[in-house]
Design a protein around this motif. Sequence first.
Motif, PDB file in Angstrom:
ATOM      1  N   SER A 234       6.632  18.775  89.978  1.00  0.00           N
ATOM      2  CA  SER A 234       6.571  18.508  91.412  1.00  0.00           C
ATOM      3  C   SER A 234       5.686  19.512  92.138  1.00  0.00           C
ATOM      4  O   SER A 234       4.888  19.145  93.008  1.00  0.00           O
ATOM      5  N   ASP A 235       5.842  20.777  91.798  1.00  0.00           N
ATOM      6  CA  ASP A 235       5.102  21.829  92.496  1.00  0.00           C
ATOM      7  C   ASP A 235       3.695  22.043  91.948  1.00  0.00           C
ATOM      8  O   ASP A 235       2.853  22.620  92.623  1.00  0.00           O
ATOM      9  N   GLY A 236       3.458  21.571  90.719  1.00  0.00           N
ATOM     10  CA  GLY A 236       2.147  21.781  90.119  1.00  0.00           C
ATOM     11  C   GLY A 236       2.108  23.059  89.301  1.00  0.00           C
ATOM     12  O   GLY A 236       2.985  23.928  89.386  1.00  0.00           O
ATOM     13  N   ASN A 237       1.099  23.183  88.496  1.00  0.00           N
ATOM     14  CA  ASN A 237       0.919  24.358  87.660  1.00  0.00           C
ATOM     15  C   ASN A 237       0.652  25.578  88.539  1.00  0.00           C
ATOM     16  O   ASN A 237      -0.249  25.556  89.380  1.00  0.00           O
ATOM     17  N   GLY A 242      -2.763  28.720  92.181  1.00  0.00           N
ATOM     18  CA  GLY A 242      -3.395  29.981  92.514  1.00  0.00           C
ATOM     19  C   GLY A 242      -4.905  29.852  92.610  1.00  0.00           C
ATOM     20  O   GLY A 242      -5.536  30.442  93.496  1.00  0.00           O
ATOM     21  N   ARG A 243      -5.481  29.065  91.714  1.00  0.00           N
ATOM     22  CA  ARG A 243      -6.927  28.866  91.757  1.00  0.00           C
ATOM     23  C   ARG A 243      -7.343  28.089  93.005  1.00  0.00           C
ATOM     24  O   ARG A 243      -8.370  28.389  93.623  1.00  0.00           O
ATOM     25  N   GLN A 248      -9.769  28.064  98.394  1.00  0.00           N
ATOM     26  CA  GLN A 248      -9.622  27.886  99.838  1.00  0.00           C
ATOM     27  C   GLN A 248      -9.941  29.178 100.580  1.00  0.00           C
ATOM     28  O   GLN A 248     -10.589  29.154 101.639  1.00  0.00           O
ATOM     29  N   TYR A 249      -9.498  30.316 100.018  1.00  0.00           N
ATOM     30  CA  TYR A 249      -9.778  31.604 100.651  1.00  0.00           C
ATOM     31  C   TYR A 249     -11.279  31.884 100.656  1.00  0.00           C
ATOM     32  O   TYR A 249     -11.830  32.347 101.668  1.00  0.00           O
ATOM     33  N   GLN A 250     -11.943  31.574  99.550  1.00  0.00           N
ATOM     34  CA  GLN A 250     -13.379  31.826  99.473  1.00  0.00           C
ATOM     35  C   GLN A 250     -14.146  30.940 100.449  1.00  0.00           C
ATOM     36  O   GLN A 250     -15.106  31.394 101.087  1.00  0.00           O
TER      37      GLN A 250
END
Length: 378
Positions: A234-237, A242-243, A248-250
Motif C-alpha cells: 500500500s505504501d510502496g517501496n 525516498g528516491r 522532487q527536492y531536486q
Amino acid sequence: MSEQSDQEKTEQPSEKRLREAREKGELPRSRDLSGAVVVLAGVCALISGGQGALEHVQRIYRLGLVYRRDALFSDELPSRVLSLATREAVLLLAPLGLATVLAALAAPILLGGLNFSTQALEPKLERLDPIAGLGRIFAMRGLVELAKSLLKLLLIGGVLVMVLKNWQDDLMGTGLGEVGPGMLRAMSLLGHGALLFGSVLALIGGVDALYQKFDHNKRLRMTRQELKDESKESDGNPELKGRIRQMQYQMARKRMMQELPKADVLITNPSHFAVALRYDEGRMGAPRVIAKGMDELALQIRMVAASHRIPTVEAPPLARALYATTRIDREIPASLYVAVAQVLAYVFQLKQAVSRGEEPPTAPQPDVDPDLMGPYQF
C-alpha cells in the motif's frame, strides 16, 4: 500446516482486507437472526390487525356460503365471487406481506449492512467437489451448525410443549360457543403463540449473530507477515519513495535557483542562512520569499546572487526568522513587515546612492522577536 497457519493469524484484519471481503460478498450473516426478524414483524402485523383480519376472513366465508336466488342462475356468479374473494384475500395478507418483506430487507442491516457483490454471483466449480463438501460438513463450522440446529429443536420443541400444556383449555374452548368470538379467540392464541416462538427465534438469532461476527472476523485475521506485506504494497517501496522525494527536492531546488535572479535583496546570517526576497508593489500584498537555504545551499544562493549583482544585507536575526517562518513562494508574516521594510528601504537608498556616486547608507540591523526564529535562535 493449515493448523499452524491458523494459529499464526493473531492480527486483526486491516481495512483493505475487510474492504476486499465486502467486495467479494463475504459479510457476517445470520439466517437465524433474519428469520427471527421476519417472524416477529409478521406476528406484530398479525396481532395489530387482528380485528380487521377477522372481518376479511368472515367476508371470504360469507362469499362461499351466502347467495341470492337470482345470482344462482347467473353466469357471472363464479367470476364475481372469485374476484371479491381475491380482493378480500389481498387486503387480508397485504399488511402481513408488507411487514415481512420490509423485515427481510432490513434484517441484513442489523449485522453486516446492505451489500451487492457481482463476485458473489460468479459460479465457483470448487463448490461442486464432493470431497470438499464432505470436508465442510465435518469441519468445525459444520459441527457448530449441527449444534445450533439441535438447540433450536430443543428450545422450540420445549416452547411447543409448554404452549399445548398451558393453553389446552383455551384451545379446546375455541370450538365452543359462537363462531365469531371463537375465531377471534383462535387468532389471538395463534398470534401470541407465534410471538412466543418469534421471541425464542430472536434469542437464538442474537446468539448466532454474535457467533457469525466472531467467526467472520476470525476467518479474516492476518499474520504479522501479511500485515507487513500489505503495508509495503500500500505504501510502496521505501527506497522508491525516498528516491521520489529526492527527485522532487531536486526539481524544487532547480526551480528555486531559476527564480533567484528575480530577487530584490538577499538577507544572510552571514554564513549559515540565506533568504532571497522579491517585492512587486502592484502584484504582491507583501514581500515574498523566492529562495532560501542553509549551510551549503546558502553558499550556492549567495554565489548565484553575487553573479547577478543582487544586493546582500547581513541581518542574522531577520535571516533566521524568515527561514523559520516562511516557506518558498509565500509572503512573509505580518510580524516581520517592519523589519523587512527597513531592509527594502535600505536597498532603495543604496541603488540611489550608487547611481549618483554618493556614499552608501549604513546597513540596517532590524530588531526581530526571538520567538520568530523558532529552533534557530542560537
